[in-house]
Design an enzyme around this catalytic site. Structure first.
Site, PDB file in Angstrom:
ATOM      1  N   HIS A   1       0.868  -1.180   0.000  1.00  0.00           N
ATOM      2  CA  HIS A   1       0.000   0.000   0.000  1.00  0.00           C
ATOM      3  C   HIS A   1       0.906   1.231   0.000  1.00  0.00           C
ATOM      4  CE1 HIS A   1      -2.954   2.926   1.370  1.00  0.00           C
ATOM      5  NE2 HIS A   1      -3.910   2.026   1.254  1.00  0.00           N
TER       6      HIS A   1
ATOM      7  N   ARG B   1      -6.738  10.416   0.440  1.00  0.00           N
ATOM      8  CA  ARG B   1      -6.619  10.932  -0.937  1.00  0.00           C
ATOM      9  C   ARG B   1      -7.989  11.064  -1.585  1.00  0.00           C
ATOM     10  NH1 ARG B   1      -3.310   6.508  -3.062  1.00  0.00           N
ATOM     11  NH2 ARG B   1      -3.418   5.585  -0.987  1.00  0.00           N
TER      12      ARG B   1
END
Ligand SMILES: Cc1cc2nc3c(=O)[nH]c(=O)nc-3n(C[C@H](O)[C@H](O)[C@H](O)COP(=O)(O)OP(=O)(O)OC[C@H]3O[C@@H](n4cnc5c(N)ncnc54)[C@H](O)[C@@H]3O)c2cc1C
Length: 603
Positions: free
Chosen positions: A236, A256
């Site tokens: 990740h 995000r």
């Protein structure tokens, strides 16, 4: 011959995360006696840590979304190594599974008109993740447990399966120990569902909990089942990098999705520098368009920070290696900047990302509403796992099923964020249903006492060797350290060969691991027994990664940096060939014409 307590079930579920609980609910609803074993306490399975949400094309926020778009996104994200039938079932069935969860009491965040709210996530064309702030896993586990407890399912907490039992080629149960008293137990069952999660603890920097030692993968492999796609370990892009004690803890992609941006030490949004060709038409032209996308403008395209995880992780790695990283070896993830856009930004961030706010405040003394975070890649998810039939989730061993992260096929070379929680529900349900069906059609096999005795003897080995034996913690630490360095985010043949040599040596040392103390809650003993699984999956990951001589999805080969058309035709299937992993190319499941057309339409 040993005399251990025997628990009798029609269906035995190994694991009480989202997949295991959903499988148990379904098996029980099909009228069979169902038992669940879990290594930890109920409510503590790794699923509880899931943050951002579960992907399901409900079209609540953007009505252009539907199963076809979700299917095509999943296939593109997986670089077309996915089992297309699983991807189709998943995309079609996920909305019903989410609504069912709601009917059982899950309190999702809401749109203004009262529907389940959906958020943006990497690789998903439209806002698709049903969520509860950034604590979706907690709500999912709570709801499934509450529902399951009332189905009459029996739970065995802090009980670890050591080996699967077989009778005439068919799986007939498992042999276990309980952590509290350290006593052995036999689970005799007509069908077994593995739902044991991932393998993240084979690496040093990981977002995964202590339970993720690859048990289901190793148990299935040792029982003769085939594994698939084991080279694809997802790193990740955003884990914490500082302070050292929290390195690897996840920073959800939701940051995000809510407008957070990635910058290097020069303040540059480097993600705009490298946009893969197959995502160009779906990616924002500039920062303004990216911001509008995160705020729900249907005419805008996603910012490059929301490209797939494999790509974002590699871009971060590149910035750090080029000396453009943050002070502690990561890059900056900035959500505080949205105060330029929103008058109530600090409150908005705390409401949307409460766990992230508290995580950074408490663990790093950083207020994310005011200053950027430092983040870097962390081992997160295992795309590879037990090869299963798309419809039934049965493995290549009769009576043995697998679902959730320990299964393989849905995600191909790279999983899209949010597609795991929906995977657990869709395929957990299917595994429970088909395991119940199998159990109803089959009589109970015999209990193979020779296998039980051998497993019990092996498990007690570390006590016999005592203080003179090898320290299991030291072996685990060494393994994690070199797996991170030699089989991590960037791979090379010579380094992976070194890893294999080291694994071979560690295997010999692990066979001599010794511990002291008694059997009650003995952590050293548990670690010694986990080593076998960790070493088994580490070797398999390394061998599969060596075999795939290309870069695709989560696998990046420095010595083969390009994607190869030829390799795009194959998955890698791993089986036990007399104690050595046999890695074989198998053709990717062919995509039928109707699904090909869906993919073409969504390009
Ligand atoms: C921090 C974090 C955030 C995430 N956020 C998201 C997200 O927002 N959306 C998303 O889709 N995915 C997310 N993921 C991924 C997702 O949470 C996992 O892939 C998923 O929860 C796995 O569920 P599972 O049911 O397969 O396994 P788990 O939930 O891990 O459950 C495994 C179970 O198996 C048991 N077990 C293991 N070995 C044995 C054994 N030998 N004997 C008995 N029991 C055993 C364990 O005790 C446990 O009960 C996130 C992951 C992390 C780490």
């Amino acid at each position: 011959m040993a005399d251990y307590p025997v628990h009798e079930y029609d269906v035995l579920i190994v694991g009480a995360g989202g997949a295991g609980l959903r499988a148990a609910i379904e098996a029980s609803a099909n009228g069979v006696k169902t038992g669940v074993v879990t290594k930890s306490l109920l409510g503590k399975a790794h699923t509880v840590m899931a943050e951002g949400g579960m992907a399901a094309a409900m079209g609540n926020v953007d009505d252009r979304d539907n199963w076809k778009v979700h299917f095509a996104d999943t296939m593109r994200g997986g670089q077309y190594l996915n089992n297309c039938h699983m991807a189709e079932l998943h995309a079609k069935e996920a909305p019903d599974r989410v609504r069912e969860l709601e009917a059982w009491g899950a309190m999702f965040d809401r749109t203004k008109d009262g529907r389940i709210l959906q958020r943006n996530f990497g690789g998903h064309r439209y806002p698709r993740l049903a969520h509860v702030g950034d604590r979706t896993g907690l709500e999912m586990i709570r709801t499934l447990q509450d529902h399951g407890i009332h189905q009459g399912i029996e739970f065995h907490m802090e009980t670890t399966i050591l080996t699967l039992l077989k009778d005439g080629g068919r799986c007939v149960g498992a042999f276990a120990y309980d952590r509290e008293r350290g006593r052995f137990q036999i689970f005799h069952a007509k069908a077994v569902v593995l739902a044991t999660g991932g393998i993240g603890r084979a690496f040093q920097v990981t977002s995964n909990s202590w339970e993720y030692t690859g048990d289901g993968h190793a148990l299935a492999y040792q029982a003769g089942a085939a594994l698939l796609d084991m080279e694809f370990v997802q790193f990740h892009p955003t884990g914490m990098v500082w302070p050292p004690s929290v390195k690897g803890i996840l920073v959800t992609e939701g940051v995000r999705g809510e407008g957070g941006v990635l910058r290097n030490k020069e303040g540059r949004r480097f993600m705009f520098d490298d946009i893969p060709a197959n995502y160009k038409s779906q990616t924002a032209e500039n920062e303004e368009e990216g911001w509008r996308y995160t705020q729900g403008d249907k005419n805008a395209r996603r910012p490059p920070e929301l490209l797939t995880r494999d790509h974002v992780a590699r871009c971060i790695n590149r910035e750090v290696k080029a000396g453009r990283g943050s002070p502690h070896g990561g890059v900056f993830l900035d959500i505080a900047w949205i105060k330029e856009k929103l008058p109530n930004a600090a409150e908005h961030i705390k409401k949307k990302l409460p766990s992230m706010y508290h995580q950074f405040k408490q663990l790093a003394d950083i207020d994310i509403t005011q200053v950027p975070m430092e983040v870097g890649p962390t081992t997160h998810y295992m795309m590879g796992g037990v090869q299963v039939d798309a419809e039934s989730q049965m493995s290549t061993v009769a009576g043995l099923f697998a679902a959730g992260e320990c299964g393989a096929g849905l995600h191909g070379a790279n999983r899209l964020g949010g597609n795991s929680l929906s995977d657990l529900l869709v395929f957990g349900k299917r595994a429970g249903e088909f395991a119940a069906k199998f159990a109803k059609q089959t009589g109970a096999g015999g209990i193979p006492m020779d296998q039980v005795d051998a497993a019990g003897k092996k498990a007690l080995g570390p006590f016999e060797r005592g203080a003179a034996g090898e320290n299991p913690f030291a072996i685990q630490h060494e393994l994690q350290s070199f797996m991170q360095d030699l089989v991590g985010i960037v791979r090379r043949e010579d380094e992976m060969q070194q890893a294999l040599e080291k694994i071979a040596k560690l295997k010999l040392r692990a066979a001599k691991a010794g511990i002291t103390g008694n059997r009650e809650y003995n952590n050293g003993w548990h670690t010694a027994m986990d080593l076998d699984n960790l070493l088994t999956v580490s070797e398999i990951v390394t061998r599969a990664a060596l075999e795939r001589k290309e870069s695709r999805g989560a696998q990046f080969r420095d010595d083969y940096p390009e994607k190869s058309e030829e390799w795009g035709k194959y998955n890698l299937r791993i089986t036990d060939a007399g104690g050595e992993p046999n890695v074989a190319r198998v053709p990717v499941v062919p995509i039928p014409d109707d699904l090909k057309q869906v993919i073409e339409e969504q390009k």
